[in-house]
Design an enzyme around this catalytic site. Structure first.
Site, PDB file in Angstrom:
ATOM      1  N   TYR A 282      -0.169  -4.579  -1.523  1.00 11.65           N
ATOM      2  CA  TYR A 282      -1.635  -4.402  -1.638  1.00 11.65           C
ATOM      3  C   TYR A 282      -2.012  -3.631  -2.906  1.00 11.65           C
ATOM      4  O   TYR A 282      -2.699  -4.162  -3.797  1.00 11.65           O
ATOM      5  CB  TYR A 282      -2.099  -3.688  -0.368  1.00 11.65           C
ATOM      6  CG  TYR A 282      -3.502  -3.151  -0.366  1.00 11.65           C
ATOM      7  CD1 TYR A 282      -4.581  -3.938  -0.782  1.00 11.65           C
ATOM      8  CD2 TYR A 282      -3.763  -1.856   0.088  1.00 11.65           C
ATOM      9  CE1 TYR A 282      -5.876  -3.438  -0.747  1.00 11.65           C
ATOM     10  CE2 TYR A 282      -5.048  -1.359   0.132  1.00 11.65           C
ATOM     11  CZ  TYR A 282      -6.103  -2.148  -0.288  1.00 11.65           C
ATOM     12  OH  TYR A 282      -7.373  -1.644  -0.255  1.00 11.65           O
TER      13      TYR A 282
ATOM     14  N   THR B 259       7.322  -6.378   3.072  1.00 11.12           N
ATOM     15  CA  THR B 259       5.959  -6.281   3.617  1.00 11.12           C
ATOM     16  C   THR B 259       4.937  -6.898   2.672  1.00 11.12           C
ATOM     17  O   THR B 259       3.779  -7.030   3.032  1.00 11.12           O
ATOM     18  CB  THR B 259       5.562  -4.805   3.903  1.00 11.12           C
ATOM     19  OG1 THR B 259       5.647  -4.061   2.668  1.00 11.12           O
ATOM     20  CG2 THR B 259       6.460  -4.168   4.932  1.00 11.12           C
TER      21      THR B 259
ATOM     22  N   ALA C  67       7.937   0.779  -1.169  1.00 12.44           N
ATOM     23  CA  ALA C  67       8.307   1.703  -0.091  1.00 12.44           C
ATOM     24  C   ALA C  67       7.898   1.094   1.234  1.00 12.44           C
ATOM     25  O   ALA C  67       7.026   0.226   1.285  1.00 12.44           O
ATOM     26  CB  ALA C  67       7.594   3.045  -0.270  1.00 12.44           C
TER      27      ALA C  67
ATOM     28  N   SER D 237       1.976  10.467  -1.356  1.00 13.68           N
ATOM     29  CA  SER D 237       1.053  10.297  -0.225  1.00 13.68           C
ATOM     30  C   SER D 237       0.569  11.642   0.290  1.00 13.68           C
ATOM     31  O   SER D 237       1.291  12.649   0.218  1.00 13.68           O
ATOM     32  CB  SER D 237       1.792   9.566   0.896  1.00 13.68           C
ATOM     33  OG  SER D 237       1.063   9.648   2.100  1.00 13.68           O
TER      34      SER D 237
ATOM     35  N   TYR E 182       8.230   9.388   7.313  1.00 15.45           N
ATOM     36  CA  TYR E 182       7.625   8.726   6.146  1.00 15.45           C
ATOM     37  C   TYR E 182       7.212   9.776   5.106  1.00 15.45           C
ATOM     38  O   TYR E 182       7.579   9.684   3.929  1.00 15.45           O
ATOM     39  CB  TYR E 182       6.408   7.897   6.593  1.00 15.45           C
ATOM     40  CG  TYR E 182       5.504   7.489   5.452  1.00 15.45           C
ATOM     41  CD1 TYR E 182       5.963   6.643   4.442  1.00 15.45           C
ATOM     42  CD2 TYR E 182       4.180   7.949   5.374  1.00 15.45           C
ATOM     43  CE1 TYR E 182       5.136   6.274   3.381  1.00 15.45           C
ATOM     44  CE2 TYR E 182       3.347   7.586   4.331  1.00 15.45           C
ATOM     45  CZ  TYR E 182       3.833   6.753   3.334  1.00 15.45           C
ATOM     46  OH  TYR E 182       3.012   6.398   2.287  1.00 15.45           O
TER      47      TYR E 182
ATOM     48  N   LYS F 276       8.593  10.575   1.127  1.00 11.98           N
ATOM     49  CA  LYS F 276       7.721  10.645  -0.060  1.00 11.98           C
ATOM     50  C   LYS F 276       7.919  11.994  -0.772  1.00 11.98           C
ATOM     51  O   LYS F 276       7.939  12.053  -1.999  1.00 11.98           O
ATOM     52  CB  LYS F 276       6.260  10.472   0.357  1.00 11.98           C
ATOM     53  CG  LYS F 276       5.919   9.064   0.774  1.00 11.98           C
ATOM     54  CD  LYS F 276       5.703   8.194  -0.454  1.00 11.98           C
ATOM     55  CE  LYS F 276       5.803   6.735  -0.176  1.00 11.98           C
ATOM     56  NZ  LYS F 276       5.649   5.898  -1.362  1.00 11.98           N
TER      57      LYS F 276
ATOM     58  N   HIS G  81      -4.633   0.539   9.107  1.00 11.07           N
ATOM     59  CA  HIS G  81      -5.712   1.201   8.369  1.00 11.07           C
ATOM     60  C   HIS G  81      -7.077   0.911   8.997  1.00 11.07           C
ATOM     61  O   HIS G  81      -7.320  -0.189   9.498  1.00 11.07           O
ATOM     62  CB  HIS G  81      -5.670   0.797   6.892  1.00 11.07           C
ATOM     63  CG  HIS G  81      -4.411   1.286   6.217  1.00 11.07           C
ATOM     64  ND1 HIS G  81      -3.794   0.631   5.184  1.00 11.07           N
ATOM     65  CD2 HIS G  81      -3.650   2.386   6.461  1.00 11.07           C
ATOM     66  CE1 HIS G  81      -2.706   1.309   4.804  1.00 11.07           C
ATOM     67  NE2 HIS G  81      -2.606   2.369   5.578  1.00 11.07           N
TER      68      HIS G  81
ATOM     69  N   PHE H 249     -10.962   7.265  18.347  1.00  8.12           N
ATOM     70  CA  PHE H 249     -10.142   8.267  19.046  1.00  8.12           C
ATOM     71  C   PHE H 249     -10.783   9.654  18.936  1.00  8.12           C
ATOM     72  O   PHE H 249     -10.581  10.357  17.955  1.00  8.12           O
ATOM     73  CB  PHE H 249      -8.729   8.287  18.457  1.00  8.12           C
ATOM     74  CG  PHE H 249      -7.956   7.026  18.693  1.00  8.12           C
ATOM     75  CD1 PHE H 249      -7.399   6.757  19.934  1.00  8.12           C
ATOM     76  CD2 PHE H 249      -7.810   6.081  17.685  1.00  8.12           C
ATOM     77  CE1 PHE H 249      -6.688   5.587  20.165  1.00  8.12           C
ATOM     78  CE2 PHE H 249      -7.103   4.908  17.910  1.00  8.12           C
ATOM     79  CZ  PHE H 249      -6.544   4.654  19.157  1.00  8.12           C
TER      80      PHE H 249
HETATM   81  N1  LIG Z   1      -2.281   1.989   1.538  1.00  9.87           N
HETATM   82  C1  LIG Z   1      -2.482   3.299   1.619  1.00  9.87           C
HETATM   83  O1  LIG Z   1      -3.537   3.740   2.130  1.00  9.87           O
HETATM   84  C2  LIG Z   1      -1.454   4.266   1.052  1.00  9.87           C
HETATM   85  C3  LIG Z   1      -1.709   5.651   1.161  1.00  9.87           C
HETATM   86  C4  LIG Z   1      -0.783   6.549   0.609  1.00  9.87           C
HETATM   87  C5  LIG Z   1       0.356   6.069  -0.039  1.00  9.87           C
HETATM   88  N2  LIG Z   1       0.600   4.728  -0.096  1.00  9.87           N
HETATM   89  C6  LIG Z   1       1.817   4.268  -0.797  1.00  9.87           C
HETATM   90  O2  LIG Z   1       1.429   3.272  -1.742  1.00  9.87           O
HETATM   91  C7  LIG Z   1       2.483   2.315  -1.918  1.00  9.87           C
HETATM   92  C8  LIG Z   1       1.931   0.914  -1.742  1.00  9.87           C
HETATM   93  O3  LIG Z   1       1.352   0.809  -0.445  1.00  9.87           O
HETATM   94  P1  LIG Z   1       0.641  -0.533   0.052  1.00  9.87           P
HETATM   95  O4  LIG Z   1      -0.426  -0.144   1.002  1.00  9.87           O
HETATM   96  O5  LIG Z   1       0.332  -1.381  -1.107  1.00  9.87           O
HETATM   97  O6  LIG Z   1       1.823  -1.168   0.918  1.00  9.87           O
HETATM   98  P2  LIG Z   1       2.468  -2.626   0.875  1.00  9.87           P
HETATM   99  O7  LIG Z   1       3.399  -2.695   2.033  1.00  9.87           O
HETATM  100  O8  LIG Z   1       1.415  -3.661   0.746  1.00  9.87           O
HETATM  101  O9  LIG Z   1       3.294  -2.565  -0.502  1.00  9.87           O
HETATM  102  C9  LIG Z   1       4.608  -2.052  -0.596  1.00  9.87           C
HETATM  103  C10 LIG Z   1       5.447  -3.111  -1.316  1.00  9.87           C
HETATM  104  O10 LIG Z   1       6.779  -2.613  -1.518  1.00  9.87           O
HETATM  105  C11 LIG Z   1       7.688  -3.677  -1.233  1.00  9.87           C
HETATM  106  N3  LIG Z   1       8.977  -3.076  -0.901  1.00  9.87           N
HETATM  107  C12 LIG Z   1       9.295  -2.261   0.136  1.00  9.87           C
HETATM  108  N4  LIG Z   1      10.595  -1.915   0.088  1.00  9.87           N
HETATM  109  C13 LIG Z   1      11.111  -2.521  -1.015  1.00  9.87           C
HETATM  110  C14 LIG Z   1      12.403  -2.555  -1.610  1.00  9.87           C
HETATM  111  N5  LIG Z   1      13.459  -1.927  -1.066  1.00  9.87           N
HETATM  112  N6  LIG Z   1      12.575  -3.260  -2.745  1.00  9.87           N
HETATM  113  C15 LIG Z   1      11.548  -3.933  -3.327  1.00  9.87           C
HETATM  114  N7  LIG Z   1      10.301  -3.954  -2.792  1.00  9.87           N
HETATM  115  C16 LIG Z   1      10.093  -3.248  -1.652  1.00  9.87           C
HETATM  116  C17 LIG Z   1       7.052  -4.446  -0.099  1.00  9.87           C
HETATM  117  O11 LIG Z   1       7.538  -5.767   0.049  1.00  9.87           O
HETATM  118  C18 LIG Z   1       5.565  -4.400  -0.502  1.00  9.87           C
HETATM  119  O12 LIG Z   1       5.210  -5.509  -1.302  1.00  9.87           O
HETATM  120  C19 LIG Z   1       3.580   2.695  -0.917  1.00  9.87           C
HETATM  121  O13 LIG Z   1       4.567   3.447  -1.613  1.00  9.87           O
HETATM  122  C20 LIG Z   1       2.840   3.573   0.089  1.00  9.87           C
HETATM  123  O14 LIG Z   1       3.713   4.501   0.683  1.00  9.87           O
HETATM  124  C21 LIG Z   1      -0.283   3.818   0.431  1.00  9.87           C
END
Ligand SMILES: NC(=O)c1ccc[n+]([C@@H]2O[C@H](COP(=O)([O-])OP(=O)(O)OC[C@H]3O[C@@H](n4cnc5c(N)ncnc54)[C@H](O)[C@@H]3O)[C@@H](O)[C@H]2O)c1
Length: 320
Positions: free
Chosen positions: A12, A36, A74, A116, A140, A144, A190, A207
């Protein structure tokens, strides 16, 4: 021309950042195992390797020709991390270690990383400053924090230049020529996508309505995914050899669950079906980021409000 490796660029936030990098004239390589994420979320114009950051060979190939890395890859489901802490440690910490080792071997030392708010754990003091003692309350968040600590050491010992961006809640979507880049998490945990997907049969659960907040519901800090992606590009510019900075990203204000539901009803033109249930164990009442450091170090502040986040998310969901 500068080439950036984006790990997790099929996800995303990663996909949105890839699109913005391409729009601003960068060359981009994406490395994602699609565990994912989705291959069709990688914007056209990026070079795509489908593989894991745990695999040194593919990381080495993906790093070729790059001079910086933005690291999103991640696993990020809190509940799953409690059930499978080893999976999270292996993927998030172990995978980052492989990436950092390969960067070191290739002489690439500039990196921006997704951290995060989960690193902070609960805080009685709001808004949360970057100087707040990190005390994650789930595996988690621990992974981080561990990655942030690895980077602190690499900057001190190997002269890496690193910025960890600590996001609170991310929402919204980005329209590009081929369609919308949007949240496609499964399960979706979310709030905003779940509000928009609520039906009379499966209403949104609120909640707790007896929290010590202005309307009794929890308050969280949301930032639009395009504003967030823009902060990553600014962070690339702000990297300094030997320094590891931690910078929060949020709105600096926060919105209550009820505000999200009311604004969503306005955007979609009908009342979002919702039921009020008891508080959920472990939820803090309020989580808000201090964004003063992002303002001063990156010259960044969010430009899109809650209505814009919900409106873009809604258009993206109804366009699919
Ligand atoms: N979405 C939020 O609100 C939020 C908030 C805080 C932190 N984050 C962090 O932001 C980052 C992106 O989050 P997102 O919401 O886009 O999630 P997401 O799951 O859409 O994106 C994570 C991507 O990482 C890839 N991935 C996971 N493990 C992998 C590996 N071993 N090798 C290669 N690719 C791998 C997945 O396939 C996925 O495309 C993450 O690190 C997440 O922890 C997100």
């Amino acid at each position: 021309m500068s080439r950036v490796l984006v790990t997790g660029g099929a996800g995303y936030i990663g996909g949105t950042t890839v699109a913005l990098l391409l729009q601003r004239g960068f060359e981009v390589t994406v490395l994602d195992d699609c565990s994912t994420g989705h291959a069709d979320s990688v914007p056209a114009g990026a070079t795509f390797y489908q593989g894991s950051i745990l695999d040194g060979d593919v990381v080495r190939k993906a790093l070729a020709g790059c001079d910086a890395v933005i690291h999103f890859a991640a696993k990020s489901l809190v509940g799953e991390s409690v059930e499978k802490p080893d999976l999270y440690r292996n993927n998030n910490i172990g995978g980052s270690q492989v990436l950092f080792d390969e960067m070191d071997g290739a002489g690439i030392s500039r990196i921006v990383v997704s951290s995060s708010a989960a690193t902070y754990g609960d805080s009685k003091v709001q808004p949360i400053l970057e100087t707040h003692k990190a005390h994650p309350t789930n595996p988690y968040g621990e992974t981080k924090l561990a990655v942030d600590n690895l980077l602190t050491d690499l900057c001190a010992e190997e002269n890496f230049a690193a910025i960890s961006l600590r996001y609170f809640n991310v929402a919204g979507a980005m329209k590009i020529d081929s369609g919308w880049l949007t949240e496609r998490h499964n399960p979706e945990t979310h709030l905003i996508p779940n509000v928009l997907k609520a039906t009379a049969d499966k209403p949104l659960k609120i909640f707790g309505t007896d929290w010590d907040t202005k309307d009794g519901t929890c308050i969280r800090d949301y930032v639009h995914v395009v504003d967030l992606a823009d902060a990553h590009l600014r962070a690339l510019d702000a990297l300094k050899a030997g320094a590891h900075e931690i910078i929060n990203l949020g709105s600096g204000g926060g919105y209550s669950v009820r505000e999200v539901v009311t604004t969503s009803s306005k955007v979609v033109g009908y009342e979002i079906p919702a039921v009020e249930v008891d508080r959920r164990a472990g939820d803090p009442a309020v989580l808000i980021a201090s964004i003063e450091k992002a303002k001063s170090m990156l010259g960044w502040e969010p430009t899109r409000d809650l209505e814009s986040m919900i409106s873009d998310a809604y258009q993206s969901l109804t366009a699919v």
